[in-house]
Enzyme design. Structure first.
Site, short mmCIF file in Angstrom:
data_model
loop_
_atom_site.label_atom_id
_atom_site.label_comp_id
_atom_site.label_asym_id
_atom_site.label_seq_id
_atom_site.Cartn_x
_atom_site.Cartn_y
_atom_site.Cartn_z
N HIS A 148 -24.44 -13.69 -23.51
CA HIS A 148 -24.22 -13.29 -22.11
C HIS A 148 -25.21 -12.17 -21.77
O HIS A 148 -25.50 -11.31 -22.61
CB HIS A 148 -22.81 -12.72 -21.91
CG HIS A 148 -21.70 -13.72 -22.04
ND1 HIS A 148 -21.88 -15.07 -22.21
CD2 HIS A 148 -20.35 -13.52 -22.02
CE1 HIS A 148 -20.69 -15.66 -22.29
NE2 HIS A 148 -19.74 -14.74 -22.18
N CYS B 270 -15.41 -10.81 -23.73
CA CYS B 270 -16.79 -10.73 -24.23
C CYS B 270 -17.71 -9.88 -23.34
O CYS B 270 -18.50 -9.06 -23.82
CB CYS B 270 -17.36 -12.15 -24.37
SG CYS B 270 -16.76 -13.31 -23.13
O1 L14 Z 1 -10.98 -13.43 -21.56
O2 L14 Z 1 -16.95 -17.54 -20.87
O3 L14 Z 1 -11.76 -13.92 -23.52
O4 L14 Z 1 -15.23 -18.70 -20.24
C1 L14 Z 1 -12.71 -16.40 -22.74
C2 L14 Z 1 -13.61 -17.44 -22.14
C3 L14 Z 1 -13.59 -14.75 -21.12
C4 L14 Z 1 -14.46 -15.80 -20.51
C5 L14 Z 1 -11.64 -14.15 -22.30
C6 L14 Z 1 -15.73 -17.76 -20.83
C7 L14 Z 1 -12.35 -15.33 -21.74
C8 L14 Z 1 -14.82 -16.79 -21.53
#
Ligand code: L14
Ligand code: 25A
Length: 348
Positions: free
Chosen positions: A256, A132
């Site tokens: 985010h 993300c």
């Molecule tokens: O690599 O905010 O898609 O904990 C999924 C969970 C990135 C961080 C990924 C989180 C993760 C996300």
């Protein structure tokens, strides 16, 4: 992908935070669906979800779930993707995978449609949806890179709790509610919860910041930080870009935010940077210091675009600039980007 009027689609992880967004987006964007299959874990066995006004029963995910499926949209975590997506490919489906399982595999395209749509065609059954934080960063990077090649990026992220899933949203809420009901919580040391209320995150998240997302690597960066470094190079098809990241969890529900420092080969001034970002597909420029207009998570949640503001020169280096970038991590950061990939797929 073979052209059809309508496709059989399976959503893997349908009952999760990202899964709910998949259903909303498929409906909103009128994706041409014949059958929709909702796959989740044993825990969701008797659940029903509503799609286009009709209830659909959740099916327990097994390796046999993919017969007759054209497209799989997966968001049930990396371990589940590794275990189940090979069976989906074998059954003839094309998978758009939101997990980190296959992102850095050479033959798997890693795609943000506004940046590298050409990579989609090279797929061999799996297309990976980037992390993300990476997705929302590469849009403005690509916009600037079109004018002058990017040499170096220094990024700090402020990531909402929803990225970690539904259970983490609930954990922030229960800690916050508990503290708001306590008689006194204003004094120093009076706004901490008991260890028993901390299960999902490694520390209390309410009224706190946690400078760790995912596990630590040998180089003392977290995996999340290294995902931003490695995935950005792959998507931008430029192994030379120097990138360093610090990823921080903040007590925000959705969206985010990122502070991004960019150094380019040539000079890109502020008005050019604003124009480049403003005209780039998928970006909304919100940048007016006069009226205190800049993107913020509570304004951006539920929106599709990546929002860019606070563009200014970095006066401490040559050819440097700073910007502030906010996007809904469950939409552009996850489900929307994946659905956009699927739309490119069926458009051929
Ligand atoms: O690599 O905010 O898609 O904990 C999924 C969970 C990135 C961080 C990924 C989180 C993760 C996300
Ligand atoms: O990689 P890992 O370690 O396996 O981590 C996976 C986690 O990462 C999240 C995802 O969270 C998952 O928990 N995740 C992964 N990629 C993400 C991304 N890009 C991401 N989050 C954001 N962005 P999630 O909450 O979104 O849920 C993910 C879906 O995965 C399904 N699932 C989990 N294990 C599965 C599985 N599906 C098939 N087989 C498995 N073995 C999960 O379905 C969800 O759809 P579910 O059936 O487990 O139900 C989730 C529902 O259950 C509620 N719930 C959760 N915990 C509790 C609970 N209710 C009560 N008590 C609990 N303790 C949730 O509210 C939800 O409704």
């Amino acid at each position: 992908m073979k052209r059809k009027e309508k496709y059989n689609v399976a959503v893997m992880g349908a009952t999760g935070a990202v899964g709910a967004q998949f259903l909303l987006l498929l409906e909103e964007r009128n994706f041409p669906i014949d059958e929709l299959h909702l796959l989740a874990s044993e825990r969701s066995r008797d659940k029903k979800l509503v799609f286009r006004g009709k209830e659909i029963a959740v099916e327990v995910l097994t390796k046999d779930s993919f017969g007759g499926i054209d497209i799989v949209l997966a968001s049930a975590g990396a371990s589940r993707s590794k275990e189940f997506l090979p069976s989906a490919v074998e059954a003839g489906a094309v998978c758009v995978d939101n997990s980190s399982a296959f992102r850095m595999v050479d033959e798997v395209p890693l795609v943000v449609p506004e940046v590298n749509p050409q990579a989609i065609l090279r797929h061999k059954g799996i297309i990976a949806n980037p992390n993300c934080s990476t997705i929302q960063m590469v849009l403005p990077l690509c916009a600037i890179n079109n004018k002058s090649r990017i040499r170096r990026v220094v990024v700090s992220t402020f990531q909402s709790v929803s990225g970690a899933g539904q259970g983490n949203i609930l954990e922030m809420e229960s800690q916050t509610m508990y503290l708001s009901k306590k008689d006194s919580h204003h004094g120093i040391g009076e706004h901490t919860v008991s260890d028993g209320m901390i299960n999902k995150f490694s520390h209390q998240i309410a009224y706190n910041l946690i400078p760790q997302i995912d596990v630590f690597c040998d180089n003392l960066y977290t995996k999340e930080e290294m995902k931003m470094v490695l995935e950005t190079k792959k998507i931008m098809e430029d192994q030379e870009i120097a990138i360093t990241a610090t990823c921080v969890r903040v007590p925000v529900y959705y969206a985010h935010s990122e502070s991004i420092n960019i150094q380019t080969e040539g000079k890109v001034n502020v008005s050019e940077a604003k124009k480049l970002c403003g005209e780039f597909p998928g970006i909304t420029l919100l940048d007016d210091p006069e009226t205190s207009d800049y993107p913020m998570p509570i304004e951006v949640e539920g929106k599709d675009d990546v929002f860019v503001g606070r563009i200014r020169e970095d006066e401490s280096i040559d050819n440097g600039m700073n910007m502030w970038v906010v996007a809904d991590n469950l939409r552009k950061g996850a489900a929307l980007n994946a659905v956009q990939i699927a739309e490119h797929l069926i458009a051929g």
